[in-house]
Design an enzyme around this catalytic site. Sequence first.
Site, PDB file in Angstrom:
ATOM      1  N   TYR A  53      38.131  38.910  40.674  1.00  0.00           N
ATOM      2  CA  TYR A  53      37.066  39.911  40.640  1.00  0.00           C
ATOM      3  C   TYR A  53      35.776  39.256  40.161  1.00  0.00           C
ATOM      4  O   TYR A  53      35.690  38.759  39.033  1.00  0.00           O
ATOM      5  CB  TYR A  53      37.428  41.071  39.715  1.00  0.00           C
ATOM      6  CG  TYR A  53      38.536  41.969  40.219  1.00  0.00           C
ATOM      7  CD1 TYR A  53      39.093  41.795  41.481  1.00  0.00           C
ATOM      8  CD2 TYR A  53      39.039  43.005  39.440  1.00  0.00           C
ATOM      9  CE1 TYR A  53      40.104  42.614  41.938  1.00  0.00           C
ATOM     10  CE2 TYR A  53      40.044  43.843  39.892  1.00  0.00           C
ATOM     11  CZ  TYR A  53      40.585  43.634  41.144  1.00  0.00           C
ATOM     12  OH  TYR A  53      41.583  44.451  41.603  1.00  0.00           O
ATOM     13  N   GLN A 178      51.302  47.721  41.901  1.00  0.00           N
ATOM     14  CA  GLN A 178      49.963  48.263  42.107  1.00  0.00           C
ATOM     15  C   GLN A 178      49.637  48.257  43.595  1.00  0.00           C
ATOM     16  O   GLN A 178      49.764  47.237  44.278  1.00  0.00           O
ATOM     17  CB  GLN A 178      48.932  47.438  41.337  1.00  0.00           C
ATOM     18  CG  GLN A 178      47.531  48.018  41.396  1.00  0.00           C
ATOM     19  CD  GLN A 178      46.556  47.274  40.512  1.00  0.00           C
ATOM     20  OE1 GLN A 178      45.455  46.943  40.920  1.00  0.00           O
ATOM     21  NE2 GLN A 178      46.971  46.994  39.280  1.00  0.00           N
TER      22      GLN A 178
END
Length: 382
Positions: A53, A178
């Site tokens: 990220y 996830q």
Amino acid sequence: MEQRHLGRTGLRVSRIGLGTLTWGRDTDEHDAAGLLKAFWEAGGTLVDTADVYGDGEAEYLLGQLIEGLVPRRDLVISTKAGSVPDPDRRFDGSRGHLLAALDASLARLGTDYVDVWHIHAFDPFTPLEETLQALDLAVSSGRARYAGVSNYCGWQLAKAATWQLAAPGTRTRLASTQLEYSLLQRGVEREVLPAALDLGIGLLPSSPLGRGVLTGKYRHATPADSRGASEHMAAFVAPYLDDTATRIVDAVTTAADGLAVTPSRSLSPGSATGPGWPPRSSARATRSSSRPRCQWRPLVFLTRSAERSTMCRRLCTAIPITTGARCEHGPGDHGDLAVRGHGHGCRGGAEGAGDGCDLGRRGGRRGHGWGDGRGRCRGHGG
């Protein structure tokens, strides 16, 4: 904020998690600090990030904020490793890469351990047992407290979880998986959710508001300050701006108007779930005496049966509107109006309309018998 156990573990996390996908790139330090402080003050604990990220800037920024803004002990930090900026190999699940990535994440975060460490994606070029051994080493060395996977399909999740449970030696049970999950992306329902439920693995849904589209902000135009207008994130939002998504957003917006809330509040937010699905439903609105109608608040939770693992339970505030019909009955007078739900006594389920019919694709349980999924009663006496 409600706290829940993550899968079949003793770890408790907040029902809502704070994502950091845009931190360090589109979200600067000032905005990130405001988000984290508001989240923490509301009782939130779960903060999700990843080593890729912002090319690591998201982890670094989170680490800086932990030092002076929020106590480390009050947060459950989840990060991921395995995605690589290589056009020839998008994912690297090798033991060497994963453990090196974890050490780099810990350095950026400024902490000795992460609470949950996820493998970001399945690597078909690395033996699965090698990838999973990295999880075992991370937990046994104290660098991670719990471990999970991300973006694994049904068979990949089942194979990984079973290996960890059945392989000899000390293995780390998978605590969570996830995946993206929202009204605009429901592919997870087919195989992943039944597998997770059976194996006791918690679900951390990402993008529960459809990458921001379910908030309704893109209904008429793309706001200049939104992800859809961002150089980095426009392609991320674009798939959910088609006609199909527009109809779903219109239905959610109409339901939200009837509840006098924003579209995002009309949907139960993404949550960390486990074998205890579904949680107790939201409070029902008061039935109108002048015009009986369905007052069930839209929910985004699973039915109790893994076989009927559809996301929307009693969504008849929104679904009949999209089909041009309305519910003629008050709360409790009808069944679950999900894709496979039964809508007896209700004009307009997800699969058609009719009186007294069980309109699921797989047949009925009461009323006339069974429907064909297109609103036609096909039999009586069922």
